[in-house]
Design an enzyme around this catalytic site. Structure first.
Site, PDB file in Angstrom:
ATOM      1  N   GLU A  41      -7.931  27.335  17.146  1.00  0.00           N
ATOM      2  CA  GLU A  41      -6.372  27.870  17.121  1.00  0.00           C
ATOM      3  C   GLU A  41      -5.929  28.799  18.221  1.00  0.00           C
ATOM      4  OE1 GLU A  41      -6.339  30.024  13.576  1.00  0.00           O
ATOM      5  OE2 GLU A  41      -6.863  28.283  12.443  1.00  0.00           O
TER       6      GLU A  41
ATOM      7  N   ASN B  41     -10.470  22.924  17.955  1.00  0.00           N
ATOM      8  CA  ASN B  41      -9.807  22.812  16.603  1.00  0.00           C
ATOM      9  C   ASN B  41      -8.638  23.602  16.348  1.00  0.00           C
ATOM     10  OD1 ASN B  41     -10.819  22.020  14.053  1.00  0.00           O
ATOM     11  ND2 ASN B  41     -10.978  24.115  13.395  1.00  0.00           N
TER      12      ASN B  41
ATOM     13  N   HIS C 224      -5.133  21.629   6.737  1.00  0.00           N
ATOM     14  CA  HIS C 224      -4.656  22.486   5.496  1.00  0.00           C
ATOM     15  C   HIS C 224      -3.216  21.709   5.100  1.00  0.00           C
ATOM     16  CE1 HIS C 224      -8.103  24.896   6.035  1.00  0.00           C
ATOM     17  NE2 HIS C 224      -7.547  25.191   7.201  1.00  0.00           N
TER      18      HIS C 224
ATOM     19  N   GLU D 182     -10.951  20.730   8.215  1.00  0.00           N
ATOM     20  CA  GLU D 182     -11.060  21.774   7.026  1.00  0.00           C
ATOM     21  C   GLU D 182      -9.707  21.382   5.911  1.00  0.00           C
ATOM     22  OE1 GLU D 182      -9.967  25.656   8.938  1.00  0.00           O
ATOM     23  OE2 GLU D 182     -11.060  25.400  10.629  1.00  0.00           O
TER      24      GLU D 182
ATOM     25  N   ASP E  45      -7.913  20.765   2.961  1.00  0.00           N
ATOM     26  CA  ASP E  45      -7.782  20.842   1.684  1.00  0.00           C
ATOM     27  C   ASP E  45      -6.058  20.706   1.327  1.00  0.00           C
ATOM     28  OD1 ASP E  45      -6.579  22.974   3.138  1.00  0.00           O
ATOM     29  OD2 ASP E  45      -7.890  24.412   2.315  1.00  0.00           O
TER      30      ASP E  45
END
Ligand code: XIL
Length: 454
Positions: A165, A207, A243, A270, A272
């Site tokens: 990030e 990432n 996400h 990651e 979701d």
């Protein structure tokens, strides 16, 4: 933490290549992912496509048998949810603590799961002492952290999120302000170089989130990766957190593909997804990954909805009682559906050092090996390519160099100098390939593989 969960619209189209499930070579050992029947779990189904299926794991939950039951049945890659972050691993400057992370690594090793390391440098979850630092003192603390933690886990990590990030949201396409960034714009490449030196066998990833479609932020990352590749900065992979708040963006696959075209592996790191079209959204993410040959695998950010950091959004594949949700079934069906059967090509290795055809004209196979050598050890990636006919099993004859000792291997069964397919990668379509690999101590000299089809 507040963040924009980015949704999108649109269906992804598939290249229809039906994966015929392995006809295993006579006598070959059957080693299915997680010990499950092929195609009946996320991990086994992903493995049939040359991919992994992983999840974030919290060390504190490893004593919960419902949790570990699902973990070990369904997943063959693990990312520690918090335990490898800076505040966990170096709570006091220069004093390293690996308690939770080591528990997770031990669990993975005991259950044949691989590890993604997450994350060496991130502006969040910095220990308090680092938050209060700046300038050259912080830069050297950052590099010491990368070197020490990557060194501690040397040989045990499939891929590291070296930097997490670092790009700004919105339209700037530039870096996010942080104390890390203020040490100088070259902090990211310095971190990648330090990580490569500390663990040459790990793939090194950048990432981020909100980089799932083609937008200003993902283009900023893209330009950095392109620059790194052109200047030889060691970057092997890009992680897309994903996400999501609904369907992935309509250009999700195109975005993965443009990064893959830079020569890096791409990974969904990651995943979701909230919202009413959750099952379709999961299926679309899986299909996009299967359509990009360098998409190595998918990790969901937790197992049960009750494990999710997105409290109340129920964005995962299992409900709070551990039952499979509709999104699980959609994910499994997508993994078992049409899609590319090729494995991910090596991305950081030099070109093949040797190759040798075998199996006769027109219907055999060819094996080539590429090597990532470091001081004292190497990883060899062996590619088995079918000839003009499909093959239903293969054996590669490849003596290990004298003085070298194999410490681990994947996607293969070894008997001395013979390396034979496992259940899910014996069938290779005409002209297509699959890959296996091994890690060894010593020097990779004179590797000269010969392939024969069953
Ligand atoms: C989250 C964890 O899931 C939470 O338990 C923790 O409180 C905060 O971090 N992007 C990342 C992950 O890279 O490390 C974050 O994990 C979620 C967002």
């Amino acid at each position: 933490m507040t963040r924009t969960i980015r949704g999108g619209r649109g269906r992804l189209r598939l290249a229809v290549t039906l994966a015929a499930v392995s006809a295993v070579a006579a006598g070959a050992a059957v080693a299915l992912a997680s010990g499950a029947e092929a195609g009946s779990t996320l991990g086994a189904s992903a493995a049939e496509k040359g991919r992994y299926f992983g999840t974030a794991v919290a060390a504190g939950k490893l004593s919960n048998s419902q949790y570990t039951g699902i973990l070990d049945r369904e997943f063959n890659m693990i990312t520690p949810e918090n335990e490898m972050k800076w505040d966990a691993t170096e709570p006091t400057q220069g004093q390293f603590r690996y308690t939770g992370a080591d528990q997770i690594v031990a669990h993975a090793q005991a259950h044949g799961q691989r590890m993604r390391g997450h994350a060496l440098l991130w502006y969040q979850q910095e220990p308090g002492w680092a938050q209060n630092m700046s300038g050259s003192a912080l830069r050297s603390a950052m590099m010491n952290h990368v070197t020490t933690v990557a060194g501690h886990y040397k040989g045990k990590i499939y891929a590291w999120d070296v930097v997490n990030e670092a790009f700004a949201d919105g339209n700037s396409g530039g870096r996010r302000d942080s104390n890390l960034q203020r040490t100088g714009n070259d902090w990211i490449e310095a971190a990648f170089r330090a990580a490569r030196a500390a663990d040459p066998g790990a793939k090194l990833c950048y990432n981020d989130y909100n980089t799932d479609g083609i937008n200003a932020k993902s283009t900023g990352v893209y330009n950095m990766v392109k620059d790194f590749r052109s200047r030889g900065v060691p970057i092997d992979c890009v992680g897309f957190q994903s996400h999501l708040g609904g369907l992935p963006p309509s250009d999700y696959q195109a975005n993965l593909q443009r990064f893959a075209d830079l020569g890096v592996e791409v990974q969904i790191t990651e995943l979701d997804i909230s919202g009413s079209n959750q099952a379709t959204a999961y299926a679309n993410v899986v299909k996009a990954c299967l359509n990009v040959s360098r998409c190595a695998g998918i990790t969901t950010w937790g197992i049960r909805d009750s494990d999710s950091w997105r409290t109340g959004e129920n964005p995962l594949l299992f409900d709070a009682n551990g039952n499979k949700k509709a999104a699980y079934t959609a994910t499994l069906n997508a993994l078992n559906g049409p899609g590319s059967t090729v494995s991910t090509p090596p991305v950081s290795s030099p070109p093949p050092v040797s190759s040798s055809p075998g199996g006769g004209t027109g219907n055999g196979c060819t094996a080539t090996v590429s090597v990532n050598q470091w001081e004292g050890g190497f990883v060899a990636t062996v590619r088995v390519t079918a000839g003009s006919s499909a093959i239903n099993g293969w054996t590669v004859t490849l003596p290990v160099p004298s003085g070298a000792t194999v410490t681990g291997s994947w996607n293969v069964t070894r008997s001395g100098n013979s390396w034979t397919n496992v259940s899910y990668n014996g069938h290779v379509e005409a002209g297509q390939y699959t890959e296996f690999g091994f890690q060894a101590t010593g020097t990779a000299s004179g590797l000269n593989p010969a392939c024969s089809a069953a």
